[in-house]
Design an enzyme around this catalytic site. Structure first.
Site, PDB file in Angstrom:
ATOM      1  N   HIS A  59       0.853  -1.186   0.000  1.00 40.43           N
ATOM      2  CA  HIS A  59       0.000   0.000   0.000  1.00 40.43           C
ATOM      3  C   HIS A  59       0.893   1.241   0.000  1.00 40.43           C
ATOM      4  O   HIS A  59       2.127   1.139  -0.095  1.00 40.43           O
ATOM      5  CB  HIS A  59      -0.965  -0.016   1.194  1.00 40.43           C
ATOM      6  CG  HIS A  59      -0.299  -0.254   2.522  1.00 40.43           C
ATOM      7  ND1 HIS A  59       0.586   0.645   3.088  1.00 40.43           N
ATOM      8  CD2 HIS A  59      -0.386  -1.296   3.400  1.00 40.43           C
ATOM      9  CE1 HIS A  59       0.996   0.186   4.250  1.00 40.43           C
ATOM     10  NE2 HIS A  59       0.444  -0.995   4.460  1.00 40.43           N
ATOM     11  N   GLU A  60       0.279   2.425   0.127  1.00 46.64           N
ATOM     12  CA  GLU A  60       1.032   3.666   0.025  1.00 46.64           C
ATOM     13  C   GLU A  60       2.075   3.815   1.129  1.00 46.64           C
ATOM     14  O   GLU A  60       3.071   4.522   0.962  1.00 46.64           O
ATOM     15  CB  GLU A  60       0.083   4.867   0.027  1.00 46.64           C
ATOM     16  CG  GLU A  60      -0.594   5.110  -1.298  1.00 46.64           C
ATOM     17  CD  GLU A  60       0.421   5.293  -2.431  1.00 46.64           C
ATOM     18  OE1 GLU A  60       1.372   6.086  -2.268  1.00 46.64           O
ATOM     19  OE2 GLU A  60       0.266   4.642  -3.475  1.00 46.64           O
ATOM     20  N   HIS A  83       4.041   1.381   2.212  1.00 48.95           N
ATOM     21  CA  HIS A  83       5.223   0.725   1.648  1.00 48.95           C
ATOM     22  C   HIS A  83       5.859   1.585   0.554  1.00 48.95           C
ATOM     23  O   HIS A  83       7.081   1.715   0.475  1.00 48.95           O
ATOM     24  CB  HIS A  83       4.849  -0.636   1.041  1.00 48.95           C
ATOM     25  CG  HIS A  83       4.306  -1.619   2.019  1.00 48.95           C
ATOM     26  ND1 HIS A  83       2.983  -2.006   2.013  1.00 48.95           N
ATOM     27  CD2 HIS A  83       4.893  -2.305   3.030  1.00 48.95           C
ATOM     28  CE1 HIS A  83       2.776  -2.886   2.963  1.00 48.95           C
ATOM     29  NE2 HIS A  83       3.915  -3.091   3.608  1.00 48.95           N
ATOM     30  N   GLN A 115       7.149   4.026  10.863  1.00 48.72           N
ATOM     31  CA  GLN A 115       6.948   4.371  12.271  1.00 48.72           C
ATOM     32  C   GLN A 115       5.759   3.636  12.880  1.00 48.72           C
ATOM     33  O   GLN A 115       5.709   3.450  14.092  1.00 48.72           O
ATOM     34  CB  GLN A 115       6.750   5.884  12.409  1.00 48.72           C
ATOM     35  CG  GLN A 115       6.541   6.364  13.841  1.00 48.72           C
ATOM     36  CD  GLN A 115       6.116   7.805  13.909  1.00 48.72           C
ATOM     37  OE1 GLN A 115       6.617   8.649  13.174  1.00 48.72           O
ATOM     38  NE2 GLN A 115       5.166   8.112  14.789  1.00 48.72           N
ATOM     39  N   GLN A 120       8.929  -2.424  16.676  1.00 49.41           N
ATOM     40  CA  GLN A 120       9.739  -3.225  15.763  1.00 49.41           C
ATOM     41  C   GLN A 120      10.994  -2.461  15.360  1.00 49.41           C
ATOM     42  O   GLN A 120      12.098  -3.020  15.338  1.00 49.41           O
ATOM     43  CB  GLN A 120       8.926  -3.586  14.526  1.00 49.41           C
ATOM     44  CG  GLN A 120       9.723  -4.231  13.412  1.00 49.41           C
ATOM     45  CD  GLN A 120       8.853  -4.585  12.222  1.00 49.41           C
ATOM     46  OE1 GLN A 120       8.190  -5.614  12.215  1.00 49.41           O
ATOM     47  NE2 GLN A 120       8.830  -3.725  11.220  1.00 49.41           N
ATOM     48  N   SER A 131      -1.915  -3.427   5.935  1.00 50.22           N
ATOM     49  CA  SER A 131      -2.468  -4.497   5.105  1.00 50.22           C
ATOM     50  C   SER A 131      -3.703  -5.106   5.743  1.00 50.22           C
ATOM     51  O   SER A 131      -4.588  -5.622   5.050  1.00 50.22           O
ATOM     52  CB  SER A 131      -1.403  -5.574   4.877  1.00 50.22           C
ATOM     53  OG  SER A 131      -0.274  -5.029   4.229  1.00 50.22           O
TER      54      SER A 131
END
Length: 305
Positions: A35-36, A38, A157, A162, A195
């Site tokens: 998606h945007e 990524h 972010q 993570q 996602s």
């Protein structure tokens, strides 16, 4: 765009195309269903590097047996078309067998082979709800960094814990890759792109935008006052979410008000004298299909003045 499915193919691509003395590689690890959010990482990589590599791999070791590994959306043909149009130089789309030659059962007790654990920043928040999640993330990212050997790897972010885990890992294991965090990409209503958002109907997506509204309201309060009690920040968030909790649309997993990049919870008075991460995880029930519940995470960073 070169598409590689085997580790050896990636190694050969690097040998044939990259001069590591003068050329840089930007790397964006993903689980696909692009998606945007990524695409913003890919744009940053292309701007800052000679070559950009994207991996697409749904990593079994970060899923528990009761989680949605089998249901996780897989859209490889569409993803490859997006990457091609974005000007990505190489996509690495391995199978689980390529990444885990020894096999990778979801039951941790049955797993064999090398795994990476980062202590101190992986047990709380997401790690508390999802034990062994960051063990799986750290392991697969270590493997991918070893395979691709990028100069810089880009992460969003939205998954801030993570990022912190991987920053500690790369720095303290003396890895030759810099990791870089990029801002959250949101829809018009403020919902962080994910996602998993596609599991929800349009009505539920609109309701889910209130997750960010709660966090942002607390962040604005801390910015305005410079010092606020922890309970006051929690109350502001909970008041905004209360109608959705009462209706059954939201079930709150956690709200965290923590020290930035150490993830130690701030107690009593929260001050602008140090960076603060206000983060959360919320289960959102789909209005169209009440049997579907999606766990969404979000955060805002309040930086010291």
């Amino acid at each position: 765009m070169q598409v590689c499915h085997r580790v050896g193919e990636v190694v050969q691509w690097r040998k044939s195309n990259i001069d590591p003395r003068v050329q840089t590689i930007g790397f964006v690890p993903t689980m696909g269903c692009l998606h945007e959010g990524h695409m913003s990482l890919i744009k940053a990589s292309k701007k800052e590097n000679d070559f950009t590599v994207v991996s697409i791999f749904v990593n079994p070791s970060q899923f528990a047996p009761n989680e949605d590994l089998d249901k996780y959306p897989r859209t490889l043909p569409q993803d490859l078309a997006l990457l091609e149009s974005a000007g990505v130089d190489m996509c690495f789309a391995p199978s689980a067998k390529d990444i885990y030659p020894q096999g990778i059962p979801l039951n941790v007790d049955e797993q064999r082979g090398p795994f990476v654990t980062i202590l101190g920043v992986s047990e709380q928040l997401e790690g508390k709800t999802r034990p062994n999640f960051f063990r799986g993330v750290a392991t697969v990212v270590t493997k991918l960094l070893n395979i691709v050997s990028p100069t810089t790897a880009y992460f969003g972010q939205k998954d801030i814990q993570q990022f912190i885990v991987l920053k500690v890992m790369t720095e303290q294991l003396f890895m030759n890759t810099t990791i870089k965090m990029m801002p959250i990409v949101r829809d018009e209503a403020g919902l962080a792109l994910s996602s998993r958002n596609r599991y929800l109907c349009e009505e539920s997506v609109k309701k889910a935008s209130n997750i960010h509204r709660g966090l942002q309201t607390a962040a604005a309060l801390l910015t305005e006052k410079s010092e606020v009690s922890r309970q006051e920040l929690l109350t502001v968030i909970e008041q905004i979410w209360a109608p959705f909790v009462a209706s059954g649309d939201f079930k709150v997993d956690y709200i965290s008000i923590a020290d930035s990049f150490a993830l130690q919870e701030k107690r009593d008075v929260v001050s602008r004298s140090s960076d603060t991460i206000i983060s959360c995880a919320v289960y959102v029930q789909d209005r169209r299909d009440p049997s579907t519940t999606v766990r969404l995470i979000d955060n805002v960073i309040v930086s010291k003045r």
